[in-house]
Design an enzyme around this catalytic site. Structure first.
Site, PDB file in Angstrom:
ATOM      1  N   SER A 117      36.304 -48.751  58.802  1.00 17.22           N
ATOM      2  CA  SER A 117      35.697 -47.628  58.042  1.00 17.22           C
ATOM      3  C   SER A 117      35.888 -46.189  59.087  1.00 17.22           C
ATOM      4  O   SER A 117      36.174 -44.993  58.802  1.00 17.22           O
ATOM      5  CB  SER A 117      34.660 -47.376  57.440  1.00 17.22           C
ATOM      6  OG  SER A 117      35.092 -48.118  56.429  1.00 17.22           O
TER       7      SER A 117
ATOM      8  N   LYS B 111      38.083 -43.715  57.415  1.00 19.22           N
ATOM      9  CA  LYS B 111      37.559 -42.691  56.619  1.00 19.22           C
ATOM     10  C   LYS B 111      37.400 -41.379  56.697  1.00 19.22           C
ATOM     11  O   LYS B 111      37.110 -39.805  56.135  1.00 19.22           O
ATOM     12  CB  LYS B 111      36.264 -42.974  55.926  1.00 19.22           C
ATOM     13  CG  LYS B 111      36.084 -44.628  55.181  1.00 19.22           C
ATOM     14  CD  LYS B 111      34.933 -44.246  53.990  1.00 19.22           C
ATOM     15  CE  LYS B 111      34.926 -45.023  53.445  1.00 19.22           C
ATOM     16  NZ  LYS B 111      34.822 -46.632  53.960  1.00 19.22           N
TER      17      LYS B 111
ATOM     18  N   SER C 136      28.917 -45.061  53.489  1.00 18.30           N
ATOM     19  CA  SER C 136      30.761 -45.877  53.809  1.00 18.30           C
ATOM     20  C   SER C 136      31.524 -46.331  51.999  1.00 18.30           C
ATOM     21  O   SER C 136      31.733 -47.545  52.739  1.00 18.30           O
ATOM     22  CB  SER C 136      30.573 -46.720  54.853  1.00 18.30           C
ATOM     23  OG  SER C 136      32.392 -46.672  55.665  1.00 18.30           O
TER      24      SER C 136
END
Length: 479
Positions: free
Chosen positions: A65, A68, A313
């Site tokens: 993640s 991101k 997230s």
């Protein structure tokens, strides 16, 4: 949040040296937890972008993640901090004597924050128009995005859980975390020898439940599992649940998010005593060009959406943003176009696009690869963008207990030098852990860091946290 700008002029004060930090990072890179692990580590100065420390910094590693970070930066650059998604209700007929003669349409344009309350408001407004009956069909238009709803990195094992929800232009969120396209399944013990008690909301009545579980005596091992059968609407509950246990709560994805939204809209209409004729159906289609707008709703602006997206997230938000960027730039709401926008953003920022490999926007794919050197360059470069304050605010804050402040870092670094002094994005997959962002030293200077690990036989989060602690405890030496 404190502005990331040291009052002292670093250049006039002399060149900064971080010998003790470099020594600490060298020691940490030899941690036993990294044995056999592929990792990439880089630390830069936030003001100058100068590389302070690097170890395997040019090696591409699965970021999870931490990807991101790129998705957020590209979305702010492409869509703008005040960008809003839209959902609309339209009709292709006319209203006469409390009857809507024609079809009712619900058109989605990617809003990941649409909730049942919004559908209730749509229904209430329709009632104010005097509508009590609809002769035609209820039709959902999700053509704003393409028909591909799962990114390449989603496996069959993941697909039934909320973090791997399908992406549709017409989707519904069940909670204020905006976990789109998911329903809560609560399985609790009942009586010994009997199946577990399954509790779901009325909006889940189109889902089928296959309850193979059994309630056992107190003290036995809880083996209860709740999952959805791949590519079907069947929720399967298996295993044993002992008396006295809390049972299991799972957010299970729906196989057809557009239909899930339409069913909920129909329930909202019925609650307002608006009924369909016996021949009416719930369908997926496209709004005709001459349809009449009845009511529409805009989402919160992107700068506010970034909080649940980045702090918690949320994978679905990342994929929605990718498709939306593709739609806005190329008129094509697909992953292919959205990821191209993200890659073009990297090029415009002066980064080496050939060193970034990503096949989704959330970081779910193990095929994604980023080098720590490139990721820290991006974190340095975005500081000059006018939208940077919103980017910075979206990052989880170390040790902050509030969910929409600390996010995925709220239980890490508590009571340490890093508490409130680290703003960073976590990343976790099987055998993958990462942390990338900004950390403030003892002198109040901000450093940029990225620590990416993969192929880990043991958890590497303790090692990552050691590195971050070394940064927040460090001081610079002037020469």
């Amino acid at each position: 949040m404190e502005k990331m700008n040291n009052a002292a002029n670093i250049e006039s004060a002399g060149t900064s040296f971080y010998t003790s930090l470099q020594d600490a990072a060298d020691e940490i890179s030899l941690d036993n937890r990294l044995a056999g692990t592929t990792f990439s580590l880089a630390i830069r100065h936030a003001e100058t972008g100068k590389l302070i420390y690097g170890k395997n910094e040019e090696i591409g590693v699965t970021p999870a993640s931490s990807l991101k970070i790129l998705t957020t930066a590209a979305a702010l650059e492409t869509l703008g901090e005040n960008y809003r998604f839209s959902t609309a209700v339209l009709m292709d007929g006319y209203i006469d004597k409390e009857t809507l003669h024609g079809n009712l349409y619900l058109r989605g344009q990617g809003d990941p924050t649409l909730r049942r309350l919004d559908l209730d408001n749509f229904a209430a407004i329709l009632k104010k128009h005097g509508v009590k009956k609809i002769t035609g069909n209820l039709i959902g238009d999700d053509t704003w995005f393409d028909a591909v709803q799962l990114s390449p990195g989603i496996s069959k094992d993941d697909e039934s859980y909320y973090y791997a929800a399908r992406v549709s232009a017409l989707n519904l969120s069940p909670n204020t975390d905006f976990d789109t396209g998911a329903i809560k399944v609560d399985a609790k013990p009942s009586r010994v020898g009997q199946p577990a008690k399954i509790i779901m909301g009325p909006d889940a009545e189109f889902m089928e439940v296959d309850n193979q579980s059994i309630t056992v005596t107190r003290g036995e091992i809880d083996t209860l599992v709740v999952e959805r059968e791949w590519n079907t609407n069947k929720i399967i509950v298996t295993g044993k649940v002992p008396l006295g246990s809390p049972g299991t709560k799972e957010w299970i994805t729906v196989p057809q998010p557009t239909m899930y939204t339409l069913y909920n809209f129909k329930f909202a209409l019925v609650e307002q005593h608006i009924h369909f004729s016996e021949t009416s159906n719930i369908l997926i289609g496209k709004v005709p060009g001459d349809a009449q707008l009845l009511v529409s709703k805009n989402s919160m602006p992107l700068k506010k959406l970034l909080l649940p997206f980045m702090k918690l997230s949320n994978n679905s938000h990342a994929e929605v943003l990718a498709k939306e960027m593709g739609k806005v730039v190329f008129g094509d709401g697909s992953w292919e176009s959205g990821l191209l926008v993200m890659k073009n953003f990297l090029g415009s920022a002066g980064l080496a696009t050939d060193q970034w490999i990503f096949e989704d926007a959330s970081g779910m794919s193990h095929a994604n690869k980023i080098a720590a050197s490139e990721l820290t360059k991006l974190l340095y470069l975005v500081r000059s963008r006018p939208w940077f304050p919103h980017f910075l605010k979206s990052l989880p804050v170390a040790g902050a207990p509030e969910r929409l402040v600390g996010g995925t870092l709220r239980k890490r670094f508590k009571g340490t030098a890093s508490t409130a002094n680290v703003l960073a994005k976590t990343g976790t997959l099987t055998e993958v852990s990462s942390l990338s962002g900004y950390a403030k030293t003892k002198d109040g200077e901000w450093l940029v860091f990225a620590f990416l690990t993969q192929d880990s036989s043991v958890p590497t989060i303790p090692t990552i946290d050691r590195l971050v602690e070394a940064i927040t405890r460090s001081r610079r030496q002037i020469r």
